[in-house]
Motif scaffolding. Sequence first.
Motif, PDB file in Angstrom:
ATOM      1  N   LEU A   1     -15.316  15.957  -1.748  1.00 51.72           N
ATOM      2  CA  LEU A   1     -14.829  14.585  -1.639  1.00 51.72           C
ATOM      3  C   LEU A   1     -15.568  13.852  -0.522  1.00 51.72           C
ATOM      4  N   GLU A   2     -15.766  14.505   0.604  1.00 57.85           N
ATOM      5  CA  GLU A   2     -16.504  13.906   1.719  1.00 57.85           C
ATOM      6  C   GLU A   2     -17.962  13.647   1.351  1.00 57.85           C
TER       7      GLU A   2
ATOM      8  N   ILE B   1       0.852  -1.187   0.000  1.00 58.28           N
ATOM      9  CA  ILE B   1       0.000   0.000   0.000  1.00 58.28           C
ATOM     10  C   ILE B   1       0.883   1.232   0.000  1.00 58.28           C
ATOM     11  N   VAL B   2       0.566   2.151  -0.881  1.00 54.25           N
ATOM     12  CA  VAL B   2       1.288   3.416  -0.963  1.00 54.25           C
ATOM     13  C   VAL B   2       0.412   4.476  -0.310  1.00 54.25           C
ATOM     14  N   HIS B   3       0.974   5.224   0.588  1.00 54.94           N
ATOM     15  CA  HIS B   3       0.240   6.303   1.259  1.00 54.94           C
ATOM     16  C   HIS B   3       0.610   7.619   0.590  1.00 54.94           C
ATOM     17  N   LEU B   4      -0.404   8.425   0.329  1.00 50.01           N
ATOM     18  CA  LEU B   4      -0.189   9.719  -0.311  1.00 50.01           C
ATOM     19  C   LEU B   4      -0.558  10.841   0.644  1.00 50.01           C
ATOM     20  N   ASN B   5       0.119  11.947   0.506  1.00 53.81           N
ATOM     21  CA  ASN B   5      -0.222  13.179   1.182  1.00 53.81           C
ATOM     22  C   ASN B   5      -0.855  14.069   0.124  1.00 53.81           C
ATOM     23  N   LEU B   6      -2.071  14.530   0.334  1.00 54.83           N
ATOM     24  CA  LEU B   6      -2.791  15.263  -0.698  1.00 54.83           C
ATOM     25  C   LEU B   6      -3.258  16.600  -0.146  1.00 54.83           C
ATOM     26  N   ASP B   7      -2.902  17.678  -0.803  1.00 56.57           N
ATOM     27  CA  ASP B   7      -3.349  19.010  -0.399  1.00 56.57           C
ATOM     28  C   ASP B   7      -4.585  19.382  -1.210  1.00 56.57           C
ATOM     29  N   LEU B   8      -5.679  19.678  -0.513  1.00 55.28           N
ATOM     30  CA  LEU B   8      -6.932  20.073  -1.150  1.00 55.28           C
ATOM     31  C   LEU B   8      -7.443  21.349  -0.512  1.00 55.28           C
TER      32      LEU B   8
END
Length: 73
Positions: free
Chosen positions: A22-23, A7-14
């Motif tokens: 998204l929620e 599993i690759v974890h990403l840090n995403l700025d929104l």
Amino acid sequence: MTKTQEIVHLNLDLSPELNEKLEEIAQKIGGTKSDVLRQAIALMQIAIAAKEQGKKFGIAESNQPLATEINIP
């Protein structure tokens, strides 16, 4: 996903607005924000494959031509 898959974890700025969207989508599909992003990637893959095959990708009324065409750059 199987236990053997990495599993690759990403840090995403929104922006707060995009995070809220998204929620909302996650809630509507009964999933997580990660689920939404995975499904969005799958849809992009379909749209790109269609474009590469000279096809159109869009939204149509039942048994009708496209009502909205989704253009992929």
